[in-house]
Design a protein around this motif. Structure first.
Motif, PDB file in Angstrom:
ATOM      1  N   SER A 127      58.284  20.587  -3.350  1.00 54.61           N
ATOM      2  CA  SER A 127      58.052  21.013  -4.664  1.00 54.61           C
ATOM      3  C   SER A 127      57.222  20.154  -5.498  1.00 54.61           C
ATOM      4  N   MET A 128      57.467  18.840  -5.469  1.00 58.12           N
ATOM      5  CA  MET A 128      56.480  17.965  -6.210  1.00 58.12           C
ATOM      6  C   MET A 128      55.085  18.400  -5.565  1.00 58.12           C
ATOM      7  N   MET A 143      74.701  14.428  13.543  1.00 56.97           N
ATOM      8  CA  MET A 143      74.807  14.363  12.084  1.00 56.97           C
ATOM      9  C   MET A 143      75.882  14.919  11.273  1.00 56.97           C
ATOM     10  N   THR A 144      76.265  14.464  10.349  1.00 56.22           N
ATOM     11  CA  THR A 144      77.301  15.271   9.503  1.00 56.22           C
ATOM     12  C   THR A 144      76.571  16.285   8.503  1.00 56.22           C
ATOM     13  N   MET A 145      77.254  17.249   8.121  1.00 60.49           N
ATOM     14  CA  MET A 145      76.470  18.238   7.237  1.00 60.49           C
ATOM     15  C   MET A 145      76.046  17.748   5.870  1.00 60.49           C
ATOM     16  N   GLU A 146      76.669  16.834   5.393  1.00 56.86           N
ATOM     17  CA  GLU A 146      76.347  15.977   4.277  1.00 56.86           C
ATOM     18  C   GLU A 146      74.934  15.396   4.384  1.00 56.86           C
ATOM     19  N   ILE A 147      74.983  14.674   5.506  1.00 57.07           N
ATOM     20  CA  ILE A 147      73.604  13.894   5.536  1.00 57.07           C
ATOM     21  C   ILE A 147      72.666  15.010   5.868  1.00 57.07           C
ATOM     22  N   ARG A 150      67.430  18.499   0.993  1.00 51.63           N
ATOM     23  CA  ARG A 150      67.108  18.345  -0.454  1.00 51.63           C
ATOM     24  C   ARG A 150      65.798  17.445  -0.687  1.00 51.63           C
ATOM     25  N   LYS A 151      66.111  16.576   0.136  1.00 49.71           N
ATOM     26  CA  LYS A 151      64.672  15.480  -0.169  1.00 49.71           C
ATOM     27  C   LYS A 151      63.541  15.968   0.375  1.00 49.71           C
TER      28      LYS A 151
END
Length: 59
Positions: free
Chosen positions: A41-42, A24-28, A34-35
């Motif tokens: 948080s929600m 997996m890439t760091m961006e993914i 984040r999700k």
């Protein structure tokens, strides 16, 4: 209901699948994290709102 609980092992593939999978890439990875943080948080916000509503109903 014991059989309906999802264990942590359900998300893990077999050893062969893990060994041949593309890393997996760091961006993914960052997007997934984040999700998850946003969802947590929600949930926390909803619990806090519910707690405040219960407090106002008691008064």
């Amino acid at each position: 209901m014991f059989g309906l609980q999802k264990s942590r092992d359900d998300d893990v593939g077999t050893l062969k699948e893990l060994m041949i999978a593309v890393p997996m890439t760091m961006e993914i990875y960052a997007a997934i994290r984040r999700k998850k943080i946003e969802a947590r948080s929600m949930i926390e916000d909803a619990r806090e709102t519910a707690k405040q509503r219960r407090g106002t109903l008691d008064e």
